[in-house]
Design an enzyme around this catalytic site. Structure first.
Site, mmCIF file in Angstrom:
data_model
loop_
_atom_site.group_PDB
_atom_site.id
_atom_site.type_symbol
_atom_site.label_atom_id
_atom_site.label_comp_id
_atom_site.label_asym_id
_atom_site.label_seq_id
_atom_site.Cartn_x
_atom_site.Cartn_y
_atom_site.Cartn_z
ATOM 1 N N THR A 124 -17.412 7.157 44.597
ATOM 2 C CA THR A 124 -18.486 6.341 45.246
ATOM 3 C C THR A 124 -18.649 5.087 44.373
ATOM 4 O O THR A 124 -18.957 5.229 43.157
ATOM 5 C CB THR A 124 -19.722 7.200 45.584
ATOM 6 O OG1 THR A 124 -20.702 6.200 46.076
ATOM 7 C CG2 THR A 124 -20.260 8.004 44.627
ATOM 8 N N ASP A 125 -19.095 3.943 45.019
ATOM 9 C CA ASP A 125 -19.764 2.796 44.316
ATOM 10 C C ASP A 125 -20.919 3.022 43.896
ATOM 11 O O ASP A 125 -21.544 2.305 43.082
ATOM 12 C CB ASP A 125 -19.611 1.634 45.330
ATOM 13 C CG ASP A 125 -20.587 1.776 46.461
ATOM 14 O OD1 ASP A 125 -21.312 2.814 46.744
ATOM 15 O OD2 ASP A 125 -20.672 0.760 47.235
ATOM 16 N N LYS A 152 -21.565 12.701 41.005
ATOM 17 C CA LYS A 152 -20.249 12.031 41.219
ATOM 18 C C LYS A 152 -19.721 11.328 39.914
ATOM 19 O O LYS A 152 -18.392 11.243 39.603
ATOM 20 C CB LYS A 152 -20.554 11.059 42.254
ATOM 21 C CG LYS A 152 -20.620 11.574 43.719
ATOM 22 C CD LYS A 152 -19.668 12.628 44.168
ATOM 23 C CE LYS A 152 -18.424 12.052 44.629
ATOM 24 N NZ LYS A 152 -17.240 12.790 45.010
#
Ligand code: DAU
Length: 337
Positions: A124-125, A152
Site C-alpha cells: 500500500t502507498d 504492511k
C-alpha cells in the site's frame, strides 16, 4: 503458470483471480481464511472453472501453506491476504501484525523452501506515511503511522529481505486507494454509497479535506499482473491512479449521482492519527508498460451503479457483524455531530 493467490475471496484478490483466469493461461489456487471481508459470492462466476481451486485456510498456518504448495505444484505466489482497514487496526492492532507481518513471513519461508519462481507482495502507498506535497517514489523512506500501515511496512521489509538474504525472486507493489464493485462497505466509497442509498448519514472524518489518490480495482489488478510477470526481482513498484481528490469532493459526487441531499453529510470526530494525504509516483511501473485506463468519474459512476444493482450482495453484510462494528466506530461520533 500455477499461481497461489492468497486472500482471493477479498476485494482486490477476487478481481485478480477472475482476471488471471480470464487470460486462460494459468491454474489458480485461492487460499482464503474467509474472515469477515472474504466472500465467496465474489467468485461465483468462476467457482466451477476447471483451472480454479479454492482452499479455506489461514496464511499463518505454515503446515497448510506447505501442503498447498506441494499438492498443487505452485510456481508463483501473489499475497493479497491482509487485514486492510485502518479503523479496525486502531481497535485491534495485534490482528494486523499477525496476518500482515507473520502471515507474510510464513508465505515467504514456505515459498522459499518449496522453490517458487515468483512472489508478489501486495502492499500500500500508506507505508510512505503522510505526504504534505510531492509524490513518493519507491526509494523513499518508510514512515507508516497507523497499526495497519506499520504492519504492511513490516510485511514489505520482510519480503525485500528475502531478496537480499536468499535471492528469493520477490517483488512488492504499493497501490493507492482502490475502489470498485465487491468492496466491503467499511471503506469510504462503498460505505458512503450504500449509506446514501439507504438515506443514512455520511460520516466525514475531521474537516473532510484529506486527499486520496483513487485507483480503479481493474487498473490495480493490471498493475499487479504486470509487476508479477515482468517486474525485476527485489524491486518495488508503485501503482497510483493519478486521481487525487479531497474526501468531501468524492462524498458530494456520490450524493449528486444518487440524487441525495447534501444534508446527509456529517462532519464527525477525526480518525486518530489520520494521514491527510497520500500520493505516489508510478513512473517505474509505467516503464514496464502499465498505465491506468479508468477515468475516476467513469469508475465512480460504474461503482455506484453496481451497488445500486447488487443490494443482495451488500445488504446481508451490513446487517451482520458489520452492525456492531459500525456502532463501535460511528455510534458516539454521529450522536455528537
Ligand atoms: O491508500 C491505500 C489504502 O487505502 C489501502 O492500503 C487500505 O487498505 C485502504 O483501506 C485505504 O486506506 P484509507 O484509510 O485511505 O481508506 P478508507 O476508505 O478507510 O478512507 C478513505 C478516506 O476517507 C480517509 O481519508 C478516511 C476518510 N473516511 C473514511 C471512512 C471509512 C471518512 O471520512 N469517513 C469514513 O467513514
Amino acid at each position: 503458470m500455477r499461481i497461489l493467490v492468497t486472500g482471493g475471496a477479498g476485494f482486490i484478490g477476487s478481481h485478480l483471480v477472475r482476471r488471471l483466469l480470464a487470460s486462460s493461461q494459468h491454474q489458480i489456487v485461492n487460499l482464503d481464511a474467509l474472515r469477515y471481508s472474504g466472500n465467496l459470492n465474489n467468485l461465483s462466476a468462476v467457482s466451477g472453472h476447471p483451472a480454479y481451486t479454492f482452499v479455506q485456510g489461514d496464511i499463518c498456518d505454515a503446515e497448510l501453506v506447505a501442503s498447498v504448495l506441494h499438492e498443487h505444484r505452485i510456481e508463483g505466489i501473489i499475497n493479497c491476504a491482509a487485514e486492510t482497514h485502518v479503523d479496525r487496526s486502531i481497535l485491534e492492532p495485534g490482528t494486523f501484525a499477525r496476518t500482515d507481518v507473520m502471515g507474510t513471513g510464513v508465505l515467504l519461508e514456505e515459498g522459499r523452501r518449496f522453490g517458487v519462481t515468483r512472489f508478489l507482495q501486495v502492499s500500500t502507498d500508506e507505508v510512505y506515511g503522510n505526504l504534505e506535497s510531492g509524490f513518493a517514489t519507491e526509494d523513499d523512506r518508510l514512515a507508516p503511522r497507523s497499526p495497519y500501515s506499520a504492519s504492511k511496512a513490516g510485511g514489505d521489509l520482510l519480503t525485500l529481505s528475502y531478496w537480499t538474504t536468499y535471492r528469493s525472486p520477490v517483488v512488492v507493489t504499493r497501490g493507492s486507494n482502490t475502489y470498485g464493485p465487491n468492496q466491503y462497505p467499511e471503506k469510504f466509497i462503498p460505505l458512503f454509497v450504500t449509506n446514501a442509498i439507504e438515506h443514512q448519514l455520511l460520516p466525514l472524518y475531521g474537516d473532510g479535506r484529506q486527499r486520496r489518490d483513487w485507483l480503479a480495482v481493474e487498473d490495480h489488478c493490471a498493475g499487479i499482473e504486470q509487476a508479477f510477470f515482468h517486474g525485476e526481482p527485489g524491486n518495488i513498484y508503485n501503482i497510483g491512479g493519478g486521481n487525487e481528490r479531497e474526501n468531501i469532493a468524492v462524498a458530494e459526487q456520490i450524493l449528486t449521482s444518487l440524487n441525495k441531499p447534501r444534508s446527509l453529510l456529517r462532519f464527525v470526530t477525526d480518525r486518530p492519527g489520520h494521514d491527510r494525504r497520500y500520493a505516489i509516483d508510478s513512473r517505474k511501473l509505467r516503464r514496464l508498460g502499465w498505465a491506468p485506463v479508468v477515468p475516476f468519474e467513469e469508475g465512480l459512476s460504474t461503482t455506484i451503479r453496481w451497488y445500486q444493482e447488487h443490494e443482495s450482495w451488500w445488504r446481508p453484510i451490513k446487517s451482520g457483524e458489520f452492525r456492531a462494528y459500525y456502532e463501535q466506530v460511528y455510534g458516539k461520533r454521529l450522536q455528537q455531530a
